[in-house]
Design a protein around this motif. Structure first.
Motif, PDB file in Angstrom:
ATOM      1  N   LEU A   1     -23.565 -15.460   6.246  1.00  0.00           N
ATOM      2  CA  LEU A   1     -22.719 -16.578   6.732  1.00  0.00           C
ATOM      3  C   LEU A   1     -22.631 -17.847   5.884  1.00  0.00           C
ATOM      4  O   LEU A   1     -21.373 -18.386   5.711  1.00  0.00           O
ATOM      5  N   THR A   2     -23.828 -18.113   5.288  1.00  0.00           N
ATOM      6  CA  THR A   2     -23.655 -19.274   4.445  1.00  0.00           C
ATOM      7  C   THR A   2     -23.061 -19.097   3.116  1.00  0.00           C
ATOM      8  O   THR A   2     -22.323 -20.117   2.618  1.00  0.00           O
ATOM      9  N   ASP A   3     -22.876 -17.822   2.457  1.00  0.00           N
ATOM     10  CA  ASP A   3     -21.884 -17.583   1.427  1.00  0.00           C
ATOM     11  C   ASP A   3     -20.504 -17.653   1.816  1.00  0.00           C
ATOM     12  O   ASP A   3     -19.584 -18.136   1.268  1.00  0.00           O
ATOM     13  N   ALA A   4     -20.237 -17.140   3.014  1.00  0.00           N
ATOM     14  CA  ALA A   4     -18.876 -17.108   3.528  1.00  0.00           C
ATOM     15  C   ALA A   4     -18.441 -18.305   3.804  1.00  0.00           C
ATOM     16  O   ALA A   4     -17.152 -18.749   3.348  1.00  0.00           O
ATOM     17  N   THR A   5     -19.243 -19.403   4.260  1.00  0.00           N
ATOM     18  CA  THR A   5     -18.976 -20.744   4.607  1.00  0.00           C
ATOM     19  C   THR A   5     -18.608 -21.738   3.036  1.00  0.00           C
ATOM     20  O   THR A   5     -17.508 -22.441   2.943  1.00  0.00           O
ATOM     21  N   LEU A   6     -19.407 -21.218   2.199  1.00  0.00           N
ATOM     22  CA  LEU A   6     -19.430 -21.716   0.958  1.00  0.00           C
ATOM     23  C   LEU A   6     -18.035 -21.318   0.329  1.00  0.00           C
ATOM     24  O   LEU A   6     -17.248 -22.256  -0.356  1.00  0.00           O
ATOM     25  N   VAL A   7     -17.498 -20.207   0.525  1.00  0.00           N
ATOM     26  CA  VAL A   7     -16.305 -19.620  -0.258  1.00  0.00           C
ATOM     27  C   VAL A   7     -15.096 -20.449   0.645  1.00  0.00           C
ATOM     28  O   VAL A   7     -14.098 -20.885  -0.143  1.00  0.00           O
ATOM     29  N   LEU A   8     -15.434 -20.404   1.880  1.00  0.00           N
ATOM     30  CA  LEU A   8     -14.114 -21.492   2.631  1.00  0.00           C
ATOM     31  C   LEU A   8     -14.180 -22.890   2.018  1.00  0.00           C
ATOM     32  O   LEU A   8     -12.898 -23.388   1.936  1.00  0.00           O
ATOM     33  N   LEU A   9     -15.206 -23.610   1.959  1.00  0.00           N
ATOM     34  CA  LEU A   9     -15.354 -25.076   1.577  1.00  0.00           C
ATOM     35  C   LEU A   9     -14.830 -25.134   0.181  1.00  0.00           C
ATOM     36  O   LEU A   9     -14.104 -26.020  -0.118  1.00  0.00           O
ATOM     37  N   LEU A  10     -15.060 -24.105  -0.833  1.00  0.00           N
ATOM     38  CA  LEU A  10     -14.561 -23.892  -2.180  1.00  0.00           C
ATOM     39  C   LEU A  10     -13.019 -23.798  -2.164  1.00  0.00           C
ATOM     40  O   LEU A  10     -12.369 -24.460  -2.947  1.00  0.00           O
TER      41      LEU A  10
ATOM     42  N   ARG B   1     -19.270 -12.471  12.331  1.00  0.00           N
ATOM     43  CA  ARG B   1     -17.845 -12.764  12.000  1.00  0.00           C
ATOM     44  C   ARG B   1     -17.213 -13.737  12.938  1.00  0.00           C
ATOM     45  O   ARG B   1     -15.909 -14.002  12.618  1.00  0.00           O
ATOM     46  N   ASP B   2     -17.791 -14.180  14.054  1.00  0.00           N
ATOM     47  CA  ASP B   2     -17.111 -15.028  14.860  1.00  0.00           C
ATOM     48  C   ASP B   2     -16.313 -16.345  14.277  1.00  0.00           C
ATOM     49  O   ASP B   2     -15.231 -16.619  14.571  1.00  0.00           O
ATOM     50  N   LEU B   3     -17.168 -17.110  13.555  1.00  0.00           N
ATOM     51  CA  LEU B   3     -16.660 -18.336  12.999  1.00  0.00           C
ATOM     52  C   LEU B   3     -15.541 -18.032  11.976  1.00  0.00           C
ATOM     53  O   LEU B   3     -14.378 -18.669  12.158  1.00  0.00           O
ATOM     54  N   ILE B   4     -15.737 -17.033  11.187  1.00  0.00           N
ATOM     55  CA  ILE B   4     -14.666 -16.730  10.169  1.00  0.00           C
ATOM     56  C   ILE B   4     -13.193 -16.171  10.928  1.00  0.00           C
ATOM     57  O   ILE B   4     -12.332 -16.551  10.361  1.00  0.00           O
ATOM     58  N   TYR B   5     -13.508 -15.445  11.903  1.00  0.00           N
ATOM     59  CA  TYR B   5     -12.022 -15.132  12.821  1.00  0.00           C
ATOM     60  C   TYR B   5     -11.592 -16.371  13.433  1.00  0.00           C
ATOM     61  O   TYR B   5     -10.454 -16.351  13.445  1.00  0.00           O
ATOM     62  N   LYS B   6     -12.237 -17.214  13.788  1.00  0.00           N
ATOM     63  CA  LYS B   6     -11.712 -18.413  14.280  1.00  0.00           C
ATOM     64  C   LYS B   6     -10.911 -19.289  13.161  1.00  0.00           C
ATOM     65  O   LYS B   6      -9.844 -19.890  13.629  1.00  0.00           O
TER      66      LYS B   6
ATOM     67  N   ALA C   1     -10.911 -16.325   3.765  1.00  0.00           N
ATOM     68  CA  ALA C   1     -11.506 -15.971   5.045  1.00  0.00           C
ATOM     69  C   ALA C   1     -11.436 -14.416   5.486  1.00  0.00           C
ATOM     70  O   ALA C   1     -12.163 -13.491   5.776  1.00  0.00           O
ATOM     71  N   LYS C   2     -10.004 -13.780   5.079  1.00  0.00           N
ATOM     72  CA  LYS C   2      -9.656 -12.653   5.183  1.00  0.00           C
ATOM     73  C   LYS C   2     -10.384 -11.534   4.517  1.00  0.00           C
ATOM     74  O   LYS C   2     -10.931 -10.518   4.587  1.00  0.00           O
ATOM     75  N   ASN C   3     -10.665 -12.217   3.108  1.00  0.00           N
ATOM     76  CA  ASN C   3     -11.582 -11.366   2.272  1.00  0.00           C
ATOM     77  C   ASN C   3     -12.962 -11.278   2.455  1.00  0.00           C
ATOM     78  O   ASN C   3     -13.697 -10.406   2.350  1.00  0.00           O
ATOM     79  N   VAL C   4     -13.482 -12.437   2.905  1.00  0.00           N
ATOM     80  CA  VAL C   4     -14.887 -12.490   3.147  1.00  0.00           C
ATOM     81  C   VAL C   4     -15.474 -11.884   4.521  1.00  0.00           C
ATOM     82  O   VAL C   4     -16.436 -11.382   4.718  1.00  0.00           O
TER      83      VAL C   4
END
Length: 64
Positions: A3-12, A39-44, A27-30
């Protein structure tokens, strides 16, 4: 990926592109690469009307 990696991708994506479409696409990619329980946060973010605002809000409250 965690989840940390996914959050970093969104921030970038927010920092580099600055558009709702870019954040939603990232978000759809990660989300496919995360374990099911994380996956809950990314779906939001994907379902949000304004993903850029949501990611900006998340970035302001990371330390909380």
């Amino acid at each position: 990926m965690n989840l940390t990696d996914a959050t970093l991708v969104l921030l970038l994506a927010a920092r580099i592109h600055g558009t709702d479409e870019a954040i939603r696409a990232s978000a759809k990619n990660v989300v496919k690469k995360l374990p099911g329980g994380k996956r809950d946060l990314i779906y939001k973010v994907i379902d949000s009307r304004t993903p850029l605002d949501l990611v900006n809000y998340l970035s302001q409250h990371l330390d909380d």
